[in-house]
Design an enzyme around this catalytic site. Structure first.
Site, PDB file in Angstrom:
ATOM      1  N   ALA A  56      10.287  23.108 -28.244  1.00 43.22           N
ATOM      2  CA  ALA A  56       9.942  23.003 -29.660  1.00 43.22           C
ATOM      3  C   ALA A  56       8.696  22.138 -29.808  1.00 43.22           C
ATOM      4  CB  ALA A  56      11.095  22.358 -30.440  1.00 43.22           C
ATOM      5  N   TYR A  74       8.441  19.704 -39.904  1.00 37.49           N
ATOM      6  CA  TYR A  74       9.193  19.732 -38.638  1.00 37.49           C
ATOM      7  C   TYR A  74      10.662  20.039 -38.901  1.00 37.49           C
ATOM      8  CZ  TYR A  74      12.135  17.838 -34.908  1.00 37.49           C
ATOM      9  OH  TYR A  74      13.112  17.683 -33.954  1.00 37.49           O
ATOM     10  N   LYS A 121      13.060  23.295 -37.921  1.00 32.30           N
ATOM     11  CA  LYS A 121      14.291  23.201 -37.118  1.00 32.30           C
ATOM     12  C   LYS A 121      15.476  23.777 -37.892  1.00 32.30           C
ATOM     13  CE  LYS A 121      14.754  21.682 -33.571  1.00 32.30           C
ATOM     14  NZ  LYS A 121      14.585  22.288 -32.211  1.00 32.30           N
ATOM     15  N   THR A 169      18.410  18.872 -34.605  1.00 27.89           N
ATOM     16  CA  THR A 169      18.229  17.471 -35.016  1.00 27.89           C
ATOM     17  C   THR A 169      18.969  17.145 -36.309  1.00 27.89           C
ATOM     18  OG1 THR A 169      16.544  15.994 -35.950  1.00 27.89           O
ATOM     19  CG2 THR A 169      16.062  18.309 -36.068  1.00 27.89           C
ATOM     20  N   ASP A 170      19.318  15.863 -36.479  1.00 30.73           N
ATOM     21  CA  ASP A 170      19.944  15.428 -37.739  1.00 30.73           C
ATOM     22  C   ASP A 170      18.980  15.505 -38.912  1.00 30.73           C
ATOM     23  OD1 ASP A 170      18.272  13.291 -37.058  1.00 30.73           O
ATOM     24  OD2 ASP A 170      19.799  11.738 -37.309  1.00 30.73           O
ATOM     25  N   GLU A 171      17.679  15.661 -38.619  1.00 30.85           N
ATOM     26  CA  GLU A 171      16.702  15.669 -39.712  1.00 30.85           C
ATOM     27  C   GLU A 171      16.855  16.895 -40.608  1.00 30.85           C
ATOM     28  OE1 GLU A 171      12.764  14.319 -38.900  1.00 30.85           O
ATOM     29  OE2 GLU A 171      13.388  13.273 -37.094  1.00 30.85           O
ATOM     30  N   ASP A 220       3.972   3.461 -47.065  1.00 31.00           N
ATOM     31  CA  ASP A 220       4.763   4.511 -46.438  1.00 31.00           C
ATOM     32  C   ASP A 220       3.921   5.753 -46.169  1.00 31.00           C
ATOM     33  OD1 ASP A 220       7.007   5.444 -45.295  1.00 31.00           O
ATOM     34  OD2 ASP A 220       8.202   5.571 -47.120  1.00 31.00           O
TER      35      ASP A 220
END
Ligand code: NAD
Length: 336
Positions: A81, A147, A151, A123-125, A269
């Site tokens: 990936a 991203y 996923k 992924t947890d994202e 941020d």
């Protein structure tokens, strides 16, 4: 088992290959990897001495190659990936091509050749930010960055091959991994390598973002368990690491590297920086998963790996120049 591992020259994939290669029931392991900026055969190291390992330099989007390789194997573990959030802000198309289209090509081949198991690594994202609580596997997918969106899409594409064709797909979703051999663009190796060189590191928004840190070997243990005992069509969260704000993580890294807060610059941020991720991993625990790595010890071991292997990461590191904070650079991505 004849195992095809995509992305096996990357961070997690190479740990997984080194872990599984010597298992008695593994007849052979073929790594398919495009060796992008993130893939390095050196990550496989001693594994190349094993007569069981084959390496194919190629792209998961090459349908002909993928079809031929999947036909020769009985199981696939799919790590390949584009994995770096910051890069997805500027090259989202590449993320969609590799992560979504590439996954569809692999899942299609898995379906045609009736393989025994296809593990798609995610992924947890994909769950997006949670202000409190923890996401179970049926939690809504609310990715916020390209991203994570790529996923989430790839998870759904892979699972669609189970629902539609009965291809034996399992999905794993892990939290942030750490450990040796990670590309120095990611926050832990980025901070360690900069601090070891006496350079400054930058912390977004006073370091309030919370991530769960899982040792890469614990993730690989969870993935292996899903490969062997997961139920097709199911998703498994792989968690159980340590929850830390980026400020607390930075403090630990400063201590390990013998550096002080004077080496930290606060910046506003970055774009769409999710405040907190959290997962419930009791479903995988019911299969026997239990992470074993102590975070403090694992972080020291990781930092020592970078301290002792500058030849492995120095050529990959970005400019050593400390970043200065300007209105434009303030919202630039810096690290995942
Ligand atoms: P990585 O970036 O270190 O490695 C990715 C590997 O895939 C590299 O070897 C690269 O050369 C290869 N690759 C990229 N595009 C390819 C293509 N088109 N064809 C063939 N190979 C290609 O990534 P990682 O950190 O090892 O992550 C592996 C998987 O785990 C990814 O799917 C990622 O989304 C997922 N994941 C990572 C983390 C983490 O903390 N690193 C957490 C959760 C999930």
């Amino acid at each position: 088992m004849k195992l095809l591992v995509t992305g096996g020259a990357g961070f997690i994939g190479s740990h997984f290959v080194r872990r599984i290669l010597d298992a008695d029931d593994i007849e052979n392991v073929t790594v398919l990897d495009a060796l992008t900026y993130a893939g390095h055969t050196a990550n496989l190291g001693q594994a190349f001495l094993s007569p069981k390992l084959d390496f194919v330099h190629g792209d998961i989007c090459d349908a002909e190659l993928v079809d031929r390789l999947v036909r020769q194997h009985t199981a696939v573990v799919h790590f390949a990936a584009e994995s770096h959030v910051d890069r997805s802000f500027t090259t989202a198309g590449t993320f969609l091509t590799t992560n979504v289209h590439g996954t569809q090509i692999l899942a299609g081949a898995a379906m045609r050749h009736s393989i025994d198991r296809f593990v798609h690594v995610s992924t947890d994202e994909v769950y997006g930010p949670l202000l409190d609580g923890a996401a179970t596997e049926d939690y809504p997918l609310r990715p916020t960055v390209p991203y994570a969106a790529s996923k989430a899409a790839s998870d759904l594409v892979a699972l669609s091959y189970w629902h539609t064709y009965g291809a034996p797909v399992c999905v794993t979703r892990s939290s942030n991994n750490y450990g040796p051999c990670q590309h120095p663009e990611k926050i832990i190796p980025l901070f360690v390598t900069r601090l070891l060189r006496g350079e400054r590191v930058t912390l977004h928004d006073r370091g309030q973002h919370v991530r769960n840190w899982l040792h890469v070997e614990d993730n690989c243990a969870g993935i292996e368990l899903v490969l062997r005992r997961g139920i097709p069509g199911e998703v498994y969260n792989v968690g159980g690491g340590t929850d830390l704000s980026s400020r607390d993580l930075t403090e630990q890294l400063l201590n390990i590297c013998g550096a002080g807060w004077d080496q930290v610059t606060y910046i506003p941020d970055r774009l769409s920086n999710d405040l907190r991720y959290a997962m419930d991993w009791s479903k995988l625990a019911a299969l026997g998963y239990q992470p074993t790595h102590d975070f403090a010890a694992g972080l020291i071991e990781t930092a020592n790996w970078y301290r002792n292997n500058p030849d492995r990461w120095a050529p990959l590191s970005r400019s050593s120049a400390a970043r200065c904070v300007t209105p434009d650079s303030a919202r630039e991505p810096q690290h995942a």
